[in-house]
Structures are given as structure tokens and as C-alpha cells.
Scaffold this motif. Structure first.
Motif, PDB file in Angstrom:
ATOM      1  N   LEU A  61      -9.370  13.757  -3.921  1.00 52.13           N
ATOM      2  CA  LEU A  61      -8.426  14.466  -3.072  1.00 52.13           C
ATOM      3  C   LEU A  61      -7.095  13.721  -3.087  1.00 52.13           C
ATOM      4  CD1 LEU A  61      -7.805  16.650  -0.967  1.00 52.13           C
ATOM      5  CD2 LEU A  61      -8.663  15.081   0.771  1.00 52.13           C
ATOM      6  N   LEU A  62      -6.056  14.385  -3.572  1.00 52.41           N
ATOM      7  CA  LEU A  62      -4.714  13.804  -3.595  1.00 52.41           C
ATOM      8  C   LEU A  62      -3.840  14.566  -2.615  1.00 52.41           C
ATOM      9  CD1 LEU A  62      -4.121  13.373  -7.431  1.00 52.41           C
ATOM     10  CD2 LEU A  62      -4.828  11.638  -5.793  1.00 52.41           C
ATOM     11  N   HIS A  63      -3.232  13.844  -1.708  1.00 57.43           N
ATOM     12  CA  HIS A  63      -2.327  14.455  -0.751  1.00 57.43           C
ATOM     13  C   HIS A  63      -0.991  14.771  -1.432  1.00 57.43           C
ATOM     14  CE1 HIS A  63      -4.941  13.782   2.683  1.00 57.43           C
ATOM     15  NE2 HIS A  63      -5.249  12.617   2.122  1.00 57.43           N
ATOM     16  N   ASP A  64      -0.255  15.715  -0.886  1.00 60.85           N
ATOM     17  CA  ASP A  64       1.014  16.119  -1.485  1.00 60.85           C
ATOM     18  C   ASP A  64       1.987  14.952  -1.631  1.00 60.85           C
ATOM     19  OD1 ASP A  64       0.142  18.720  -1.717  1.00 60.85           O
ATOM     20  OD2 ASP A  64       1.041  19.364   0.185  1.00 60.85           O
ATOM     21  N   ASP A  65       1.923  13.973  -0.731  1.00 64.28           N
ATOM     22  CA  ASP A  65       2.871  12.857  -0.764  1.00 64.28           C
ATOM     23  C   ASP A  65       2.241  11.578  -1.337  1.00 64.28           C
ATOM     24  OD1 ASP A  65       1.134  12.312   1.288  1.00 64.28           O
ATOM     25  OD2 ASP A  65       2.685  11.677   2.697  1.00 64.28           O
ATOM     26  N   PHE A  66       1.218  11.718  -2.186  1.00 65.13           N
ATOM     27  CA  PHE A  66       0.532  10.531  -2.688  1.00 65.13           C
ATOM     28  C   PHE A  66       1.461   9.574  -3.438  1.00 65.13           C
ATOM     29  CE2 PHE A  66       0.480  12.900  -6.596  1.00 65.13           C
ATOM     30  CZ  PHE A  66       0.403  11.966  -7.604  1.00 65.13           C
ATOM     31  N   ASP A  67       2.538  10.076  -4.017  1.00 67.22           N
ATOM     32  CA  ASP A  67       3.447   9.217  -4.763  1.00 67.22           C
ATOM     33  C   ASP A  67       4.779   8.981  -4.040  1.00 67.22           C
ATOM     34  OD1 ASP A  67       4.348  11.800  -5.023  1.00 67.22           O
ATOM     35  OD2 ASP A  67       4.781  11.658  -7.167  1.00 67.22           O
ATOM     36  N   ASP A  68       4.833   9.275  -2.767  1.00 65.43           N
ATOM     37  CA  ASP A  68       6.054   9.083  -1.979  1.00 65.43           C
ATOM     38  C   ASP A  68       6.167   7.611  -1.585  1.00 65.43           C
ATOM     39  OD1 ASP A  68       8.236   9.180  -0.335  1.00 65.43           O
ATOM     40  OD2 ASP A  68       7.248  10.339   1.250  1.00 65.43           O
ATOM     41  N   MET A  69       7.177   6.951  -2.088  1.00 68.34           N
ATOM     42  CA  MET A  69       7.380   5.530  -1.808  1.00 68.34           C
ATOM     43  C   MET A  69       8.554   5.311  -0.863  1.00 68.34           C
ATOM     44  SD  MET A  69       4.937   4.273  -3.412  1.00 68.34           S
ATOM     45  CE  MET A  69       4.897   2.666  -4.092  1.00 68.34           C
ATOM     46  N   SER A  70       9.016   6.346  -0.198  1.00 71.55           N
ATOM     47  CA  SER A  70      10.216   6.243   0.620  1.00 71.55           C
ATOM     48  C   SER A  70      10.064   5.258   1.782  1.00 71.55           C
ATOM     49  CB  SER A  70      10.610   7.625   1.163  1.00 71.55           C
ATOM     50  OG  SER A  70       9.582   8.150   1.980  1.00 71.55           O
ATOM     51  N   ASP A  71       8.845   5.042   2.251  1.00 73.35           N
ATOM     52  CA  ASP A  71       8.688   4.123   3.377  1.00 73.35           C
ATOM     53  C   ASP A  71       8.142   2.758   2.941  1.00 73.35           C
ATOM     54  OD1 ASP A  71       6.150   4.960   2.712  1.00 73.35           O
ATOM     55  OD2 ASP A  71       5.466   5.199   4.778  1.00 73.35           O
ATOM     56  N   ASP A  72       8.140   2.483   1.655  1.00 74.29           N
ATOM     57  CA  ASP A  72       7.665   1.204   1.139  1.00 74.29           C
ATOM     58  C   ASP A  72       8.872   0.376   0.719  1.00 74.29           C
ATOM     59  OD1 ASP A  72       6.629  -0.953  -0.268  1.00 74.29           O
ATOM     60  OD2 ASP A  72       5.001   0.225  -1.144  1.00 74.29           O
ATOM     61  N   SER A  73       9.369  -0.465   1.629  1.00 73.85           N
ATOM     62  CA  SER A  73      10.588  -1.226   1.357  1.00 73.85           C
ATOM     63  C   SER A  73      10.411  -2.200   0.200  1.00 73.85           C
ATOM     64  CB  SER A  73      11.038  -1.975   2.611  1.00 73.85           C
ATOM     65  OG  SER A  73      10.033  -2.896   3.010  1.00 73.85           O
ATOM     66  N   GLY A  74       9.228  -2.742   0.027  1.00 75.48           N
ATOM     67  CA  GLY A  74       8.977  -3.683  -1.072  1.00 75.48           C
ATOM     68  C   GLY A  74       9.120  -3.015  -2.421  1.00 75.48           C
TER      69      GLY A  74
END
Length: 85
Positions: A61-74
Motif C-alpha cells: 500500500l503506497l499513500h499518495d504522498d509517499f515521496d513527499d519530502m517537503s517536511d524533511d529538512s535534512g
């Protein structure tokens, strides 16, 4: 570790099916001739049962935002994607 079961050649021929059942449970069996070990019957490693497109038994199961890195500051910082100051 327990010693492997040992059968002479005559016993091995007579009880071959039994020996295969023993080996299928993970045990090793030694075959002897005139009291001297000459062969070892060992289990083969289990193969992975594969389906048409891989070996997973459950759907992924892959969520629509699985590749969203917008909240990963690192991540953003490492790849120069952070806010320019």
C-alpha cells in the motif's frame, strides 16, 4: 548438537522413504558401509516460492504522498532544496 542418524547401506535401501522424511525435517543422515561412514544426506535449502511479479504475499500500500519530502529538512538541505536565505 545431536549426532546425525546413521544407517548401513541395506537399511538405507530398505527405509529410503523414511530417510527422506527425516531429512525433510532438517536432520542429516549418514550412510555407512561396513561400519564406515561413506555418505551424508542433507536437506536442501528452501526455495522462495515466487508469484508472477515477485514473492510478496500481501499487496503493498503506497499513500499518495509517499515521496513527499517537503517536511524533511535534512533531505532538503542535503540536496540544496531548502529555503534560500
Amino acid at each position: 548438537m545431536e549426532a546425525a542418524r546413521q544407517y548401513n547401506v541395506h537399511e538405507a535401501k530398505t527405509h529410503f522413504s523414511k530417510i527422506l522424511e527425516i531429512v525433510a525435517t532438517g536432520e542429516e543422515v549418514i550412510i555407512s558401509k561396513s561400519g564406515e561412514p561413506v555418505a551424508k544426506v542433507i536437506p536442501l535449502p528452501h526455495k522462495v516460492r515466487r508469484t508472477a511479479r515477485g514473492s510478496l504475499t500481501e499487496p503493498v500500500l503506497l499513500h499518495d504522498d509517499f515521496d513527499d519530502m517537503s517536511d524533511d529538512s535534512g533531505f532538503a538541505e542535503a540536496f540544496g532544496l531548502g529555503d534560500d536565505e
